[in-house]
Design an enzyme around this catalytic site. Structure first.
Site, PDB file in Angstrom:
ATOM      1  N   ASP A   1     -21.163 -42.151 -51.772  1.00 16.84           N
ATOM      2  CA  ASP A   1     -21.617 -42.057 -53.168  1.00 16.84           C
ATOM      3  C   ASP A   1     -23.088 -41.638 -53.281  1.00 16.84           C
ATOM      4  O   ASP A   1     -23.610 -41.505 -54.397  1.00 16.84           O
ATOM      5  CB  ASP A   1     -21.403 -43.400 -53.885  1.00 16.84           C
ATOM      6  CG  ASP A   1     -19.932 -43.727 -54.043  1.00 16.84           C
ATOM      7  OD1 ASP A   1     -19.102 -42.822 -53.878  1.00 16.84           O
ATOM      8  OD2 ASP A   1     -19.611 -44.899 -54.327  1.00 16.84           O
TER       9      ASP A   1
ATOM     10  N   ARG B   1      -6.977 -38.919 -52.669  1.00 11.81           N
ATOM     11  CA  ARG B   1      -7.222 -40.358 -52.710  1.00 11.81           C
ATOM     12  C   ARG B   1      -5.911 -41.122 -52.832  1.00 11.81           C
ATOM     13  O   ARG B   1      -5.566 -41.631 -53.907  1.00 11.81           O
ATOM     14  CB  ARG B   1      -8.174 -40.698 -53.867  1.00 11.81           C
ATOM     15  CG  ARG B   1      -9.536 -40.098 -53.668  1.00 11.81           C
ATOM     16  CD  ARG B   1     -10.473 -40.409 -54.794  1.00 11.81           C
ATOM     17  NE  ARG B   1     -10.964 -41.776 -54.760  1.00 11.81           N
ATOM     18  CZ  ARG B   1     -11.807 -42.267 -55.662  1.00 11.81           C
ATOM     19  NH1 ARG B   1     -12.215 -41.508 -56.663  1.00 11.81           N
ATOM     20  NH2 ARG B   1     -12.215 -43.515 -55.586  1.00 11.81           N
TER      21      ARG B   1
ATOM     22  N   ARG C   1     -19.770 -42.280 -66.968  1.00 16.82           N
ATOM     23  CA  ARG C   1     -18.771 -43.178 -66.393  1.00 16.82           C
ATOM     24  C   ARG C   1     -19.445 -44.202 -65.481  1.00 16.82           C
ATOM     25  O   ARG C   1     -18.945 -45.322 -65.348  1.00 16.82           O
ATOM     26  CB  ARG C   1     -17.753 -42.389 -65.553  1.00 16.82           C
ATOM     27  CG  ARG C   1     -16.703 -41.654 -66.362  1.00 16.82           C
ATOM     28  CD  ARG C   1     -15.602 -41.173 -65.453  1.00 16.82           C
ATOM     29  NE  ARG C   1     -15.438 -42.127 -64.371  1.00 16.82           N
ATOM     30  CZ  ARG C   1     -15.355 -41.834 -63.085  1.00 16.82           C
ATOM     31  NH1 ARG C   1     -15.396 -40.594 -62.686  1.00 16.82           N
ATOM     32  NH2 ARG C   1     -15.212 -42.778 -62.175  1.00 16.82           N
TER      33      ARG C   1
ATOM     34  N   ASN D   1     -19.170 -50.680 -59.019  1.00 17.20           N
ATOM     35  CA  ASN D   1     -18.033 -50.837 -58.115  1.00 17.20           C
ATOM     36  C   ASN D   1     -17.797 -52.284 -57.673  1.00 17.20           C
ATOM     37  O   ASN D   1     -16.799 -52.574 -57.011  1.00 17.20           O
ATOM     38  CB  ASN D   1     -18.186 -49.915 -56.902  1.00 17.20           C
ATOM     39  CG  ASN D   1     -17.979 -48.464 -57.310  1.00 17.20           C
ATOM     40  OD1 ASN D   1     -17.488 -48.188 -58.408  1.00 17.20           O
ATOM     41  ND2 ASN D   1     -18.367 -47.538 -56.446  1.00 17.20           N
TER      42      ASN D   1
HETATM   43  N1  EPU Z   1      -7.716 -43.872 -48.230  1.00 17.73           N
HETATM   44  C1  EPU Z   1      -6.464 -43.691 -47.702  1.00 17.73           C
HETATM   45  N2  EPU Z   1      -5.466 -44.488 -48.139  1.00 17.73           N
HETATM   46  C2  EPU Z   1      -5.653 -45.470 -49.054  1.00 17.73           C
HETATM   47  C3  EPU Z   1      -6.941 -45.654 -49.586  1.00 17.73           C
HETATM   48  C4  EPU Z   1      -7.967 -44.837 -49.157  1.00 17.73           C
HETATM   49  O1  EPU Z   1      -6.255 -42.827 -46.858  1.00 17.73           O
HETATM   50  O2  EPU Z   1      -4.694 -46.182 -49.392  1.00 17.73           O
HETATM   51  C5  EPU Z   1      -8.812 -42.999 -47.780  1.00 17.73           C
HETATM   52  C6  EPU Z   1      -9.430 -42.220 -48.940  1.00 17.73           C
HETATM   53  O3  EPU Z   1      -8.713 -41.037 -49.189  1.00 17.73           O
HETATM   54  C7  EPU Z   1     -10.833 -41.971 -48.442  1.00 17.73           C
HETATM   55  C8  EPU Z   1     -11.132 -43.249 -47.662  1.00 17.73           C
HETATM   56  O4  EPU Z   1      -9.862 -43.815 -47.341  1.00 17.73           O
HETATM   57  O5  EPU Z   1     -10.850 -40.885 -47.559  1.00 17.73           O
HETATM   58  C9  EPU Z   1     -11.956 -44.266 -48.401  1.00 17.73           C
HETATM   59  O6  EPU Z   1     -11.399 -44.522 -49.682  1.00 17.73           O
HETATM   60  P1  EPU Z   1     -11.547 -45.914 -50.415  1.00 17.73           P
HETATM   61  O7  EPU Z   1     -10.196 -46.477 -50.648  1.00 17.73           O
HETATM   62  O8  EPU Z   1     -12.528 -46.774 -49.702  1.00 17.73           O
HETATM   63  O9  EPU Z   1     -12.147 -45.480 -51.814  1.00 17.73           O
HETATM   64  P2  EPU Z   1     -11.858 -46.196 -53.177  1.00 17.73           P
HETATM   65  O10 EPU Z   1     -11.673 -47.639 -52.948  1.00 17.73           O
HETATM   66  O11 EPU Z   1     -10.815 -45.463 -53.914  1.00 17.73           O
HETATM   67  C10 EPU Z   1     -14.336 -46.812 -53.692  1.00 17.73           C
HETATM   68  C11 EPU Z   1     -15.324 -46.523 -54.777  1.00 17.73           C
HETATM   69  C12 EPU Z   1     -15.755 -45.074 -54.682  1.00 17.73           C
HETATM   70  C13 EPU Z   1     -16.364 -44.841 -53.305  1.00 17.73           C
HETATM   71  C14 EPU Z   1     -15.364 -45.225 -52.210  1.00 17.73           C
HETATM   72  C15 EPU Z   1     -15.926 -45.141 -50.814  1.00 17.73           C
HETATM   73  C16 EPU Z   1     -14.700 -48.060 -56.503  1.00 17.73           C
HETATM   74  C17 EPU Z   1     -14.159 -48.285 -57.847  1.00 17.73           C
HETATM   75  N3  EPU Z   1     -14.731 -46.808 -56.069  1.00 17.73           N
HETATM   76  O12 EPU Z   1     -13.225 -45.954 -53.927  1.00 17.73           O
HETATM   77  O13 EPU Z   1     -16.751 -44.885 -55.673  1.00 17.73           O
HETATM   78  O14 EPU Z   1     -16.721 -43.494 -53.151  1.00 17.73           O
HETATM   79  O15 EPU Z   1     -14.916 -46.578 -52.417  1.00 17.73           O
HETATM   80  O16 EPU Z   1     -17.023 -45.956 -50.679  1.00 17.73           O
HETATM   81  O17 EPU Z   1     -15.119 -48.984 -55.844  1.00 17.73           O
HETATM   82  C18 EPU Z   1     -18.045 -43.669 -57.211  1.00 17.73           C
HETATM   83  O18 EPU Z   1     -18.526 -44.743 -57.589  1.00 17.73           O
HETATM   84  O19 EPU Z   1     -18.512 -42.554 -57.546  1.00 17.73           O
HETATM   85  C19 EPU Z   1     -16.875 -43.683 -56.323  1.00 17.73           C
HETATM   86  C20 EPU Z   1     -16.087 -42.643 -56.148  1.00 17.73           C
END
Ligand code: EPU
Length: 472
Positions: A308, A122, A400, A23
């Site tokens: 995670d 998401r 993945r 990540n």
């Molecule tokens: N959220 C919103 N609006 C947005 C973006 C996020 O409401 O515009 C909400 C999401 O629905 C969630 C929370 O905010 O409830 C956190 O989401 P976040 O955006 O932080 O997640 P992400 O950036 O899509 C990354 C990791 C995930 C990890 C999450 C939380 C990467 C590529 N992915 O996702 O990793 O679970 O942060 O730490 O960095 C994994 O590696 O298995 C994985 C899913």
């Protein structure tokens, strides 16, 4: 398609080394879209997600090559393309990380919305809110985000949402804001180490970002970013998964190449559950020789327990000596692993954003299905601790995000085989004998005489009978 066949019950012993963080690597790779020259990245793990993003970047005018020693070299050869296709983006949500760097550098971007996800809702509304605040015009049409900005201007942006901060949202807005005229502040920025690694990478290229690792970022815009060589941080989620592997198998495992400060909450929970965790520089030694103590765990944004690692801790607590409650405040629907753990004998139930886990003394090997990346890891951990053999199907989820995990585990005593997912490869131990299939273990007057039942019981009749036997 492959599946894993695991023979459980072996305590893991020895040393296992963690690779680079998925990540962190993904947004850093995406940010190279904005660099002038050739970027060299060390520690990028060999994962399906990395290959997918490499394909996306190639489609956006970049060359992406693995050097002999493992380093990844990325160069922009054509800065005109701006279209990230659904066919690629739908395979991996993190492809959305190209949005910020493209908008910042190329001033326009057309990126598919990633679509559904097994771990819950998401949205990317916060990403879009931040980019709009910088002056981008954004519309969503036919499943794509169309973004353009002749000029980006610094702004004060609040990026908090109902579930806390956003990791890739902060990456996207930060990567665009480094090219905005004047000063940008981002409050409620994500503090995850992966965001910090991206920020350090951007700063090394010439960006001016202050406050990394805190919820308040201050960014002075610059004109250009020059390519650099960078080492990706170790993967704290892989490290946590390996630490749980040592504890759940009641082994003694040394996990090398870690940043202990990134793992404080996980180590604290493992200790609370009864594991011994000793830290020596960039190594942690975990051991456990009794059933885990039940604990309550809440997944929160960093520095809390990572969402995670929620599934992996759930697997550990499934064998605890009492009742634990696991809550996920980041992805409240991330509980697809619970029904599969139940197939292995776990006593769990879901209530809203919580899993209620009543520990059992033993899990028993079973055939289970992976639903997402970290659920796969949890099932693998449970299978390592279970009696007998287990099969995990749909392990493309595991591939993945984990670089040769089963090979690493086998080197420290696990017994895991990767085979083609085909009926003939199911271990004989998972086939029930005719007697086991047919005869309920409880005697009841409703059950017809065994010989007749053994001959040709219909499936529905079998269910009926097993049910009667179970519930009296
Ligand atoms: N959220 C919103 N609006 C947005 C973006 C996020 O409401 O515009 C909400 C999401 O629905 C969630 C929370 O905010 O409830 C956190 O989401 P976040 O955006 O932080 O997640 P992400 O950036 O899509 C990354 C990791 C995930 C990890 C999450 C939380 C990467 C590529 N992915 O996702 O990793 O679970 O942060 O730490 O960095 C994994 O590696 O298995 C994985 C899913």
């Amino acid at each position: 398609m492959d599946m894993l066949v695991i023979r459980g019950g072996q305590p893991l012993r020895g040393t296992v080394t963690v690779g680079g963080a998925k990540n962190a690597a993904l947004p850093i790779m995406a940010a190279t879209l904005a660099a002038t020259g050739t970027t060299v990245l060390h520690g990028v793990p060999e994962l399906v997600d990395v290959s997918t993003l490499s394909q996306v970047l190639r489609s956006l005018g970049m060359t992406v090559e693995r050097r002999a020693g493992g380093a990844l070299e990325l160069t922009v050869t054509d800065d005109q393309p701006c279209f990230a296709d659904y066919e690629l983006v739908r395979r991996m949500r993190a492809s959305v990380c190209v949005l910020g760097p493209m908008l910042g550098r190329r001033r326009r971007a057309c990126v598919s919305l990633p679509g559904g996800c097994n771990i819950g809702h998401r949205p990317i509304d916060l990403h879009l809110k931040g980019l709009r605040a910088l002056g981008a015009e954004i519309r969503i049409e036919r499943g794509y985000v169309f973004a353009r900005a002749d000029v980006l201007r610094g702004a004060d942006i609040y990026l908090g949402g109902s579930f806390g901060s956003t990791v890739t949202g902060t990456c996207n807005v930060m990567s665009a804001a480094v090219f905005a005229e004047g000063t940008t502040t981002i409050s409620a920025a994500a503090c995850e180490p992966e965001v910090v690694d991206l920020g350090n990478f951007l700063n090394a290229m010439g960006a001016k970002i202050e406050g990394l690792g805190t919820p308040l970022l201050k960014i002075e815009g610059v004109q250009e970013l020059s390519a650099v060589e960078h080492e990706v941080i170790p993967d704290r989620i892989e490290a946590a998964t390996l630490l749980v592997a040592g504890a759940i198998t009641r082994g003694e495992l040394e996990v090398a190449n870690i940043r202990p400060e990134h793992l404080s909450a996980v180590i604290d929970s493992l200790r609370a559950a009864g594991a011994t965790v000793e830290l020596h520089g960039t190594r942690a030694r975990v051991s456990m020789n009794t059933a885990p103590r039940p604990i309550d765990v809440t997944a929160l944004p960093y520095p809390g327990i990572p969402t995670d690692v929620q599934a992996q801790l759930t697997a550990l607590l499934a064998m605890a000596d009492g009742i634990s409650v696991v809550t996920d405040k980041v992805f409240p629907d991330r509980f697809m692993h619970l029904p599969e753990l139940m197939r292995m004998g776990a006593n769990v139930r879901r209530e809203g954003a919580c899993g209620i886990i009543s520990g059992v003394a033993r899990l028993s090997g079973a055939c289970v299905m992976a639903s997402d990346l970290r659920a796969s890891a949890a099932l693998l951990l449970a299978a390592l601790a279970a009696d007998g053999e287990s099969v995990i199907r749909r392990i493309y989820h595991l591939d993945r995000g984990y670089d040769r995990l089963e090979q690493k585990l086998n080197l420290v005593g696990a017994n895991i085989r990767r085979v083609t997912d085909a009926p003939e490869n199911l271990p004989a131990s998972l086939h029930l004998s005719t007697e086991e299939e047919a005869v309920p273990t409880v005697e009841t007057s409703d059950v017809p005489p065994a010989p007749k039942f053994l001959s040709h019981p219909s499936a529905s009749r079998q269910h009926e009978l097993k049910d009667t036997a179970r519930h009296g």
